[in-house]
Design a protein around this motif. Structure first.
Motif, short mmCIF file in Angstrom:
data_model
loop_
_atom_site.label_atom_id
_atom_site.label_comp_id
_atom_site.label_asym_id
_atom_site.label_seq_id
_atom_site.Cartn_x
_atom_site.Cartn_y
_atom_site.Cartn_z
N ASN A 1 -3.94 -12.65 13.67
CA ASN A 1 -4.47 -12.83 12.32
C ASN A 1 -4.98 -11.53 11.73
OD1 ASN A 1 -3.98 -15.61 12.27
ND2 ASN A 1 -5.92 -16.07 13.27
N THR A 2 -5.55 -10.68 12.58
CA THR A 2 -6.15 -9.44 12.10
C THR A 2 -5.39 -8.20 12.56
OG1 THR A 2 -7.66 -9.44 13.99
CG2 THR A 2 -8.46 -10.42 11.94
N CYS A 3 -4.40 -8.36 13.39
CA CYS A 3 -3.62 -7.23 13.88
C CYS A 3 -2.48 -6.93 12.91
CB CYS A 3 -3.07 -7.57 15.27
SG CYS A 3 -1.99 -6.31 15.95
N VAL B 1 -2.34 -1.33 3.22
CA VAL B 1 -3.57 -1.24 2.44
C VAL B 1 -4.64 -2.14 3.05
CG1 VAL B 1 -4.63 -1.77 0.21
CG2 VAL B 1 -2.48 -0.51 0.30
N GLY B 2 -4.26 -3.33 3.49
CA GLY B 2 -5.22 -4.23 4.14
C GLY B 2 -5.86 -3.59 5.36
N LEU B 3 -5.06 -2.84 6.12
CA LEU B 3 -5.57 -2.14 7.30
C LEU B 3 -6.61 -1.10 6.90
CD1 LEU B 3 -5.30 -1.42 10.38
CD2 LEU B 3 -3.52 0.20 9.68
N LEU B 4 -6.34 -0.36 5.84
CA LEU B 4 -7.25 0.71 5.42
C LEU B 4 -8.58 0.16 4.91
CD1 LEU B 4 -4.78 3.06 3.50
CD2 LEU B 4 -5.83 3.49 5.73
N ILE B 5 -8.54 -0.95 4.18
CA ILE B 5 -9.77 -1.42 3.54
C ILE B 5 -10.43 -2.57 4.31
CG2 ILE B 5 -8.96 -0.68 1.28
CD1 ILE B 5 -8.41 -3.60 0.58
N GLY B 6 -9.92 -2.86 5.51
CA GLY B 6 -10.55 -3.87 6.35
C GLY B 6 -10.26 -5.30 5.93
N LYS B 7 -9.12 -5.51 5.30
CA LYS B 7 -8.72 -6.85 4.86
C LYS B 7 -7.40 -7.25 5.54
CE LYS B 7 -12.22 -7.20 2.08
NZ LYS B 7 -13.31 -8.16 2.34
N GLU B 8 -7.34 -7.02 6.83
CA GLU B 8 -6.11 -7.30 7.56
C GLU B 8 -5.71 -8.77 7.52
OE1 GLU B 8 -8.14 -3.91 9.99
OE2 GLU B 8 -8.75 -5.62 8.74
N GLU B 9 -6.67 -9.64 7.75
CA GLU B 9 -6.35 -11.08 7.80
C GLU B 9 -5.80 -11.55 6.45
OE1 GLU B 9 -8.32 -15.37 9.06
OE2 GLU B 9 -9.53 -13.55 9.13
N LYS B 10 -6.44 -11.12 5.38
CA LYS B 10 -5.98 -11.51 4.05
C LYS B 10 -4.57 -10.97 3.78
CE LYS B 10 -8.82 -11.30 0.44
NZ LYS B 10 -9.55 -10.79 -0.77
N ALA B 11 -4.35 -9.72 4.14
CA ALA B 11 -3.03 -9.11 3.92
C ALA B 11 -1.95 -9.82 4.72
CB ALA B 11 -3.07 -7.62 4.29
N ASN B 12 -2.24 -10.15 5.97
CA ASN B 12 -1.26 -10.87 6.79
C ASN B 12 -0.95 -12.24 6.21
OD1 ASN B 12 -0.72 -8.98 8.82
ND2 ASN B 12 -2.50 -9.58 10.03
N ARG B 13 -1.98 -12.91 5.73
CA ARG B 13 -1.79 -14.25 5.18
C ARG B 13 -0.95 -14.21 3.90
NH1 ARG B 13 -6.68 -15.23 4.59
NH2 ARG B 13 -6.93 -15.07 2.34
N ILE B 14 -1.25 -13.27 3.03
CA ILE B 14 -0.51 -13.14 1.78
C ILE B 14 0.95 -12.81 2.06
CG2 ILE B 14 -0.23 -11.74 -0.30
CD1 ILE B 14 -3.30 -11.55 -0.41
N PHE B 15 1.16 -11.84 2.97
CA PHE B 15 2.54 -11.46 3.25
C PHE B 15 3.31 -12.59 3.92
CE2 PHE B 15 5.98 -9.75 5.82
CZ PHE B 15 6.71 -9.09 4.84
N ALA B 16 2.66 -13.36 4.76
CA ALA B 16 3.33 -14.48 5.42
C ALA B 16 3.85 -15.47 4.38
CB ALA B 16 2.38 -15.17 6.39
#
Length: 388
Positions: A42-44, A213-228
């Motif tokens: 989720n966060t990776c 961008v999610g990785l840089l700003i600490g929003k990995e989970e949100k970025a993964n969910r949106i891309f999924a």
């Protein structure tokens, strides 16, 4: 469909861990953490389609971000960063790596494509500077500009270093292979991080830079969910077109200063047409970037093409009459005669700031044109047939 095959292959290692890929600097790196569980996915950040960035997680609490030109299998310039939580001390000697503290709180975006990632994430508070506002549609960003929370820093090749230093962002996202005058920015001492999403050769690859961008700003989970969600819908649509029996031929571009500017057969756009169930007129061309042709060459290959895709910033309502007024020879194309010009006006639609992170919407627009029976109720957002 090669996207689906690639997705399956890339998901197999993802199920067993999120280790990332070791770079050629392996001797300088800490051991890769191989103990990640399914819950960590989720966060990776582990790109599936994007070729331009790779993330390696370590046992010491930081990760390595390696960036390269997505259009080059090997060689070419590369960029290397250590992303570490604030307060974490790094004792490893990582030659060639620039240390960035995360999460990044303030960023300057040099392009609309970069900005599109922040818009899609709903994280515009992290954007403190942008360049041109020529095609800016987003009301929230416009409000930030009006309130002085985000600043205009000038245009490519003529940045205002005083404004940039006054903003003092954590990082500046750049496009190093474009003209831009970035050499002058090195003097301000702010880390410059390349965002190479514009060089990706597939729509999902470009959209996946939202994870970057999610990785840089600490929003990995949100970025993964949106891309999924983007990926799921995109693959559903490609499944719709995978069995079409008749594939129309489409060409793209217009004359500018005597030259016809198109893109090669290994480009983002060519892949988009293929996924939409059409054949790009230069599909056998091996180039991934821009292609400059003369009119005669284009006409010899596209005179009888079924569709013609045009994107411009025409002031007012574009029409077949306006198109013919640009060059009378345009009326000789079959796509013109049959009123099958696919059009997007960038001065009326958020083409640059939204399209990069909505490939599934763009794909649906094209499918609705090429194969309307597959999406009979679709409402176009970017592309539609020119009506007049």
């Amino acid at each position: 469909m090669k996207h689906i095959i690639g997705w399956v292959c890339l998901c197999i290692p993802f199920l067993f861990g999120c280790t990332g890929k070791k770079s050629s600097n392996a001797d300088d790196k800490a051991n890769v953490n191989s103990t990640f569980t399914a819950a960590d996915t989720n966060t990776c950040i582990a790109p599936k389609y994007a070729k331009g960035f790779q993330v390696t997680y370590t046992e010491k609490g930081y990760c390595l971000l390696d960036i390269r030109d997505p259009q080059k299998e090997e060689g070419g310039e590369s960029y290397h960063f250590v992303l570490k939580p604030k307060g974490l001390k790094i004792t490893d000697a990582l030659q060639g790596y620039t240390v960035i503290e995360t999460p990044v709180k303030s960023t300057i975006c040099m392009t609309s494509l970069q900005l599109s990632n922040f818009i899609k994430l709903g994280e515009l508070d992290a954007v403190v500077g942008i360049t041109s506002t020529r095609h800016l549609f987003n009301a929230d960003m416009q409000k930030r500009l009006d309130e002085g929370k985000t600043h205009k820093i000038g245009i490519e090749g003529n940045f205002d270093n005083e404004i940039i230093m006054g903003i003092n962002p954590d990082i500046i996202l750049i496009s190093p292979f474009k003209r831009g005058g970035y050499d002058a920015l090195t003097e301000v001492g702010i880390p410059l991080i390349p965002h190479l999403g514009y060089k990706e050769m597939t729509p999902l690859g470009q959209a996946e830079w939202i994870k970057f961008v999610g990785l840089l700003i600490g929003k990995e989970e949100k970025a993964n969910r949106i891309f999924a969600d983007i990926e799921k819908r995109y693959l559903e649509l490609t499944k719709l077109t995978s069995q079409v029996k008749k594939r129309p031929v489409v060409f793209s571009g217009e004359l500018r200063g005597g030259n016809w500017y198109a893109v090669g057969g290994k480009s983002f756009l060519a892949q988009l047409f293929e996924d939409a169930g059409a054949d790009y007129f230069l599909k056998d061309d091996t180039r991934s970037g821009g292609v400059s042709l003369d009119f005669e060459t284009v006409y010899s290959q596209a005179a009888y093409a079924d569709y013609w895709r045009i994107v411009n910033s025409y002031k007012g309502d574009f029409s077949y009459q306006a198109l013919q007024a640009e060059d009378i020879r345009y009326a000789d194309f079959q796509a013109f005669k049959k009123k099958q010009v696919i059009y997007c006006n960038m001065s009326q639609k958020p083409f640059y700031e939204s399209m990069p992170v909505e490939p599934e919407v763009v794909l649906a627009d094209l499918i609705a044109v090429f194969h309307p029976q597959l999406l009979p109720d679709h409402t176009p957002r970017y592309y539609e047939l020119l009506k007049q």
